[in-house]
Motif scaffolding. Structure first.
Motif, PDB file in Angstrom:
ATOM      1  N   LEU A 134      32.167  44.182  33.299  1.00  0.00           N
ATOM      2  CA  LEU A 134      31.141  43.529  34.114  1.00  0.00           C
ATOM      3  C   LEU A 134      31.608  42.131  34.545  1.00  0.00           C
ATOM      4  N   GLN A 135      32.246  41.416  33.643  1.00  0.00           N
ATOM      5  CA  GLN A 135      32.767  40.093  33.987  1.00  0.00           C
ATOM      6  C   GLN A 135      33.823  40.194  35.083  1.00  0.00           C
ATOM      7  N   ARG A 139      33.689  38.481  38.677  1.00  0.00           N
ATOM      8  CA  ARG A 139      34.801  37.621  39.117  1.00  0.00           C
ATOM      9  C   ARG A 139      35.248  38.017  40.514  1.00  0.00           C
ATOM     10  N   LEU A 140      35.361  39.320  40.767  1.00  0.00           N
ATOM     11  CA  LEU A 140      35.758  39.778  42.104  1.00  0.00           C
ATOM     12  C   LEU A 140      34.733  39.378  43.161  1.00  0.00           C
ATOM     13  N   GLU A 141      33.471  39.372  42.769  1.00  0.00           N
ATOM     14  CA  GLU A 141      32.404  39.003  43.690  1.00  0.00           C
ATOM     15  C   GLU A 141      32.221  37.496  43.790  1.00  0.00           C
ATOM     16  N   GLY A 142      32.868  36.736  42.897  1.00  0.00           N
ATOM     17  CA  GLY A 142      32.716  35.288  42.905  1.00  0.00           C
ATOM     18  C   GLY A 142      31.391  34.817  42.345  1.00  0.00           C
ATOM     19  N   ASN A 143      30.760  35.600  41.494  1.00  0.00           N
ATOM     20  CA  ASN A 143      29.443  35.278  40.945  1.00  0.00           C
ATOM     21  C   ASN A 143      29.606  34.470  39.652  1.00  0.00           C
ATOM     22  N   GLU A 144      29.724  33.158  39.790  1.00  0.00           N
ATOM     23  CA  GLU A 144      29.983  32.269  38.646  1.00  0.00           C
ATOM     24  C   GLU A 144      28.841  32.250  37.641  1.00  0.00           C
ATOM     25  N   LEU A 145      27.600  32.300  38.108  1.00  0.00           N
ATOM     26  CA  LEU A 145      26.453  32.280  37.196  1.00  0.00           C
ATOM     27  C   LEU A 145      26.477  33.513  36.292  1.00  0.00           C
ATOM     28  N   ALA A 146      26.707  34.672  36.876  1.00  0.00           N
ATOM     29  CA  ALA A 146      26.758  35.901  36.080  1.00  0.00           C
ATOM     30  C   ALA A 146      27.906  35.838  35.070  1.00  0.00           C
ATOM     31  N   ILE A 147      29.030  35.279  35.463  1.00  0.00           N
ATOM     32  CA  ILE A 147      30.173  35.146  34.547  1.00  0.00           C
ATOM     33  C   ILE A 147      29.789  34.286  33.357  1.00  0.00           C
TER      34      ILE A 147
END
Length: 170
Positions: A134-135, A139-147
């Motif tokens: 999931l991380q 990361r591929l999507e650039g979703n820093e909050l989710a990371i």
């Protein structure tokens, strides 16, 4: 605990993924090449040298419990052999590499995909692998909050993961 370049790969497990041929590729960085920038390093190398881009997967492991395939780019030389021009993060002189141009479809703004697999049937390892995958997606999507949220969940799991790692690696 860090992922490390394995001395031996779990070939039977790789066969179950449809991976039958794995190359040992020497690492030969050039002046100006940078760690973790394999795509840019290859493009820069090819500006003045012969060869072509070869996408594929490099392998690392977390002990005997987790296998990670990381999207990687190397040079395919005119004789058909491969050369990695990206300095190693792990201070090794060669990597295991599986050529696979299909990963091009998963590249997002020069970020290459990764896939993580449990090598053992264990609830803690399976949860960790789920978080890792999931991380990588975030990361591929650039979703820093989710990371950040996933990193927190992995932190909460870390003591159990260390126990499991030690149990399988004694």
């Amino acid at each position: 605990m860090d992922y490390l370049i394995p001395k031996d790969l779990p070939y039977e497990f790789l066969k179950s993924l449809g991976i039958s041929t794995v190359e040992r590729v020497s690492i030969e960085p050039f002046s100006g090449s940078k760690k973790v920038e394999c795509y840019n390093n290859v493009l820069k190398f090819l500006e003045t040298n012969s060869g072509e881009i070869q996408f594929g997967w490099s392998f690392s492991q977390l002990g005997k419990i987790v296998l990670k395939l990381t999207g990687h780019v190397v040079i395919k030389l005119p004789d058909g052999s491969f050369k990695c021009v990206t300095p190693s993060e792990h201070e090794v002189s060669e990597i295991y590499f599986y050529p696979d141009n299909s990963i091009i479809a998963s590249v997002n703004e020069s970020r290459l995909p990764a896939k993580v697999f449990a090598l053992v049937d264990n609830e803690t390892v399976n949860r960790f692998v789920k978080f890792e995958n999931l991380q990588n997606k975030m990361r591929l999507e650039g979703n820093e909050l989710a990371i950040e949220l996933i990193m927190h969940d992995k932190y909460l799991l870390s003591s159990k993961l260390i126990e499991t790692f030690n149990a399988y690696n004694d």
